[in-house]
Design an enzyme around this catalytic site. Structure first.
Site, PDB file in Angstrom:
ATOM      1  CD  GLU A 299      18.803  -3.680 -12.146  1.00 49.14           C
ATOM      2  OE1 GLU A 299      19.412  -2.671 -11.791  1.00 49.14           O
ATOM      3  OE2 GLU A 299      18.112  -3.727 -13.182  1.00 49.14           O
ATOM      4  CG  ASP A 341     -18.960 -31.106   2.467  1.00 50.48           C
ATOM      5  OD1 ASP A 341     -20.122 -30.931   2.061  1.00 50.48           O
ATOM      6  OD2 ASP A 341     -18.640 -31.992   3.272  1.00 50.48           O
ATOM      7  CG  ASP A 609     -11.925 -33.202   1.272  1.00 44.27           C
ATOM      8  OD1 ASP A 609     -12.793 -33.241   0.376  1.00 44.27           O
ATOM      9  OD2 ASP A 609     -12.201 -33.073   2.478  1.00 44.27           O
ATOM     10  CG  ASN A 673      14.279   7.281 -19.576  1.00 41.78           C
ATOM     11  OD1 ASN A 673      14.611   8.431 -19.808  1.00 41.78           O
ATOM     12  ND2 ASN A 673      13.320   6.974 -18.720  1.00 41.78           N
ATOM     13  CG  ASN A 698      18.814   0.543 -13.608  1.00 39.90           C
ATOM     14  OD1 ASN A 698      17.677   0.556 -14.042  1.00 39.90           O
ATOM     15  ND2 ASN A 698      19.400  -0.560 -13.150  1.00 39.90           N
ATOM     16  CG  ASP A 702      16.047  -0.791 -10.069  1.00 38.25           C
ATOM     17  OD1 ASP A 702      14.942  -0.842 -10.640  1.00 38.25           O
ATOM     18  OD2 ASP A 702      17.085  -1.265 -10.558  1.00 38.25           O
TER      19      ASP A 702
END
Length: 862
Positions: A299, A341, A609, A673, A698, A702
């Site tokens: 997430e 160029d 260009d 896990n 978790n 994170d």
């Protein structure tokens, strides 16, 4: 004396700009309550408040609160909040509080990091934001285009993007490209007394210019009659709001999201089925399944990618590379072909006039005078060659008055100015030598004119030999010719016939000192440079040979014109130098390279260009480029240098490398896990880990990864272009994920058999082990090679080790009981240390095997 302007009456929003253009200029001034002196700053600010910013498409900005609340619209977050509400209803206040706290902390962290990175990007974009030259308080100044209002007086010059719908009040050979709005393929000449056609027929309105068009040549001034949504372009855009084309980065993220979605779906279905068969409590089963889904879902991916790319953009800015769109960073790092160029990249771009030669190859004041008149009266975009001519001491040009101009185009390769001298009109033409010679029938030498025979003639061949010999020495040349004509009001390309060849203007543009080394560095890092020049093949070949840019041959634009697309696809792979190419031919070259599956970067700064900048995978321009080029580009260099561009490419690869680390780590360790939890759910009489513990695990995991954007990237990784490889991510998930499951099941055995663990001790032991293994594995996955030879950044080391320590200490803190933990025995940590060491060793072995297989597969498929 300036007329006092009273409080302006607002122009009705419904009044179309083309209807206003049908009024006389005095009526428009009266309607807009302005005059040729423009507005004051105070009045402009008042009108900006009334009309809003000059943006063709409404871009409503959400408040910070709305941006933060949007994070809660994530389906998994909503389900968790619903679950916490049910927990409260069932009297599980502690569990509900923990779930809500973890969700809040995650979203606050996500918001803070993302907001900071977005601010960085907005600041960088502001540095290259488009501006317009406007008359305010009697002074011309450049202001952001968003701040233009009806009644402003703006100045128009070659290369400008028209900033709003406006009525012309002054023109000087003004030619406008309005294909984007009307479909016309050729530029249109504008006139003050031009017709205002029937409403809605923009192509026939000659006295106005429109937002979305660009100035090809000439100059002018105009009064703005409509801005933003009220312009003709804004009316179209409001009905045809299109998303920008999907970049390779966005496509890769989308494919990764589909992979995770499929995995989460099957995992949740499996858990629910096991729960029903095993007669686990339904609410407990659903909450556990949701927690597993959250555990497997990265997430923080949007935050990690935004922060990583944002910091990459910041590092690139320090190296004078501005990124207009974050997603372009990955494409920038993926470039394997760079088209450019030679001027300003291989050469210094500091062109100076070396000499003005007659056809006897002696200095000719007459050639210089004609060249100076042509350049000084030209109103199109001034090329470096014009600037070099005008930088010389001015000759006596008194007695010459401009009558007309025939603008340059890339088909004729000529530019003509008509001046009146005494009672005659003198047409002066300068341009590419072969183009000018094709229009000449005589030549002038020592003040006398002689017939210039056909291309087989002696003098024609002698003139050709002069410019070919000088071109071979690296000089750039323009031929100068003239003819006398009757005085009249208008002239055209039909008058560019039967010219008298006068001589050549010879320019020198020295090669940059470091360019040969930079070209070698680019080749070493997997980027092949191809020169696509409008100059002739002799000077282009000479310059490229000087810097070691080799090519089996030089392909000319006229050869490309005769080639089929199939043949061109083969040629572009082998040839590195293209000369005398038109904008259309440049586009064909880039498209052919893309067909060959190359990621193509194109570097350009001129009007011609813009199409190629759009066509290339990465359009690259410079801060000093014309508006149309900067608007088309996704990368802006603050310095026109291959060295700067090379450093930017490497930074792009580093940023992408850190995003891939997060994905490899997240999919492999998370999958392992979650797979373990699903397996344990089958045979354990209780939940293998509480839902709140899964969410906390978790969150900590994170949190450890938020410093990945600061990490160092292997030197080997940035030595070649990098692309998305969903197959590699899937293989990491399938092969490395189960390794962590092996140690999870070993932990189960130790907790149940060695420590005779009850529910709380089992949860605690596995929580600490799973957090340690899935977090510390970043030190192995972050590098392709030996982890002891590639040092992580200090912030990444601190957050990773810190999170593991937090996980180990939590069971011994007052938070232990609310979280469902209990203190662990000392012997557990001995087992934990051994398991983590063996786990990381096995991951290193499998990672090496995967990378070797990947390398062998890449070699076989070449």
């Amino acid at each position: 004396m300036k007329t006092t302007i009273q409080a302006p009456a607002q122009v009705p929003a419904s009044e179309a700009s083309d209807e206003l253009l049908r009024l006389s200029l005095s009526q428009i001034f009266a309607r807009l309550q302005t005059d040729e002196h423009g507005l004051s700053d105070a009045e402009a600010a008042s009108r900006l408040e009334r009309y809003g910013p000059n943006e063709p498409v409404a871009t409503a900005k959400n408040t910070l609160l709305v941006q933060f609340l949007r994070l809660f619209l994530n389906p998994l977050v909503l389900i968790l909040l619903c679950a916490s509400g049910i927990s409260i209803a069932l009297g599980e206040i502690v569990d509900a509080t923990i779930i809500i706290s973890i969700v809040m902390l995650s979203n606050i962290l996500n918001f803070a990091q993302t907001y900071r990175s977005q601010r960085i990007v907005e600041r960088l974009r502001a540095e290259v934001a488009p501006t317009a030259t406007v008359l305010r308080d009697g002074n011309w100044r450049d202001v952001p285009r968003q701040q233009l209002v009806p009644g402003d007086i703006i100045r128009l010059r070659a290369g400008d993007l028209v900033a709003a719908d406006a009525r012309l009040i002054e023109v000087n050979d003004l030619h406008v490209q309005q294909a984007a709005l009307t479909g016309e393929s050729l530029p249109v000449e504008k006139q003050l007394d031009g017709d205002a056609a029937a409403p809605g027929n923009l192509a026939e309105i000659q006295n106005g210019v429109f937002l979305g068009t660009s100035i090809v040549s000439g100059s002018g001034q105009a009064v703005i009659v409509a801005t933003g949504l009220h312009t003709s372009f804004g009316d179209i855009a409001s009905h045809l709001v299109q998303r920008a084309p999907e970049t390779e980065f966005e496509r890769g993220i989308r494919h990764f999201g589909l992979l995770i979605m499929q995995t989460v779906f099957f995992l949740v279905i499996f858990i629910v089925m096991v729960g029903l068969i095993g007669r686990h409590p339904p609410f407990e089963t659903v909450l556990f399944a949701i927690a597993l889904a959250v555990g497997l879902t990265p997430e923080f991916l949007p935050m990690i990618t935004t922060v990583t790319l944002g910091q990459g953009a910041m590092r690139m800015a320090k190296r004078k590379v501005i990124v207009k769109r974050l997603e372009s960073i990955q494409n920038f790092g993926s470039i394997d072909i760079l088209c450019s160029d030679k001027t300003g990249t291989i050469t210094s771009g500091e062109t100076h006039l070396d000499s003005a030669l007659g056809l006897d190859e002696r200095p000719s004041p007459r050639v210089f005078l004609l060249g100076y008149l042509n350049s000084s009266y030209e109103t199109g975009f001034k090329s470096p060659l014009d600037a070099a001519i005008l930088a010389e001491p001015a000759p006596d040009v008194q007695g010459y008055r401009k009558l007309d101009e025939i603008p340059f185009d890339f088909e004729r390769r000529l530019l003509s100015i008509v001046v009146q001298h005494e009672d005659q009109a003198l047409l002066i033409t300068k341009g590419a030598p072969e183009s000018v010679l094709a229009h000449c029938t005589t030549y002038e030498l020592d003040g006398e004119q002689h017939p210039l025979e056909s291309p087989a003639g002696e003098q024609y061949n002698a003139a050709t030999a002069i410019y070919r010999r000088l071109s071979e020495q690296g000089y750039r040349l323009l031929a100068v010719a003239h003819r006398t004509l009757p005085v009249r009001s208008r002239y055209s390309t039909a008058d560019e016939q039967q010219l008298v060849l006068q001589g050549f203007l010879v320019f020198a543009d020295p090669i940059k000192e470091d360019v040969a080394q930079v070209l070698q560095d680019l080749r070493r890092d997997g980027v092949q440079v191809k020169i696509i020049s409008g100059d002739n093949e002799l000077v282009t070949r000479h310059v490229c040979e000087q810097v070691g840019l080799e090519s089996p041959r030089v392909v000319l634009g006229q050869e490309i014109e005769r080639m089929s697309d199939t043949a061109l696809v083969q040629v572009v792979e082998q040839v590195n130098i293209f000369a005398r190419v038109s904008p259309v031919q440049k586009n064909r070259i880039i498209q052919a390279l893309k067909i060959r599956k190359h990621v193509v970067g194109y570097m350009g700064d001129g009007i011609n260009d813009a199409p190629s900048l759009h066509t290339a995978d990465v359009g690259i321009s410079v801060a000093s480029a014309v508006d149309v080029a900067r608007d088309a580009a996704s990368i802006i260099l603050l310095e026109q240098s291959l060295q700067v561009l090379h450093q930017g490419i490497l930074e792009g690869r580093k940023a992408f490398g850190n995003v891939i680390k997060y994905l490899l780590m997240g999919t492999s360790s998370n999958f392992g896990n979650m797979f373990s939890m699903a397996g344990a759910y089958v045979f354990l009489p209780f939940l293998p880990m509480l839902a709140t513990q899964i969410l906390l695990n978790n969150f900590l995991y994170d949190f450890a990864q938020i410093t990945i954007p600061t990490d160092n990237v292997d030197a080997a990784y940035v030595k070649k272009p990098q692309h998305w490889d969903i197959g590699l991510i899937r293989r990491f998930m399938i092969f490395i994920g189960p390794i962590s499951s092996i140690f999870d099941f070993l932990t189960f055995f130790l907790m149940l058999r060695v420590f005779q663990a009850g529910e709380a001790l089992f949860h605690t032991g596995w929580f600490v082990e799973s957090l340690a293994t899935q977090t510390l594995v970043i030190f192995i996955i972050r590098t392709v090679g030996n982890p002891f030879r590639s040092r992580p950044s200090i912030p990444l080391t601190i957050t990773t080790v810190g999170v593991v320590l937090i996980g180990a200490i939590l069971p011994f803190t007052p938070l232990s009981r609310p979280l469902g933990f209990t203190p662990l025995p000392p012997l557990y940590f001995l087992f934990l240390g051994l398991m983590v060491a063996v786990y990381l060793f096995l991951v290193q072995l499998v990672k090496g095997w995967l990378m070797r297989n990947l390398a062998n597969h890449a070699v076989r498929t070449k």
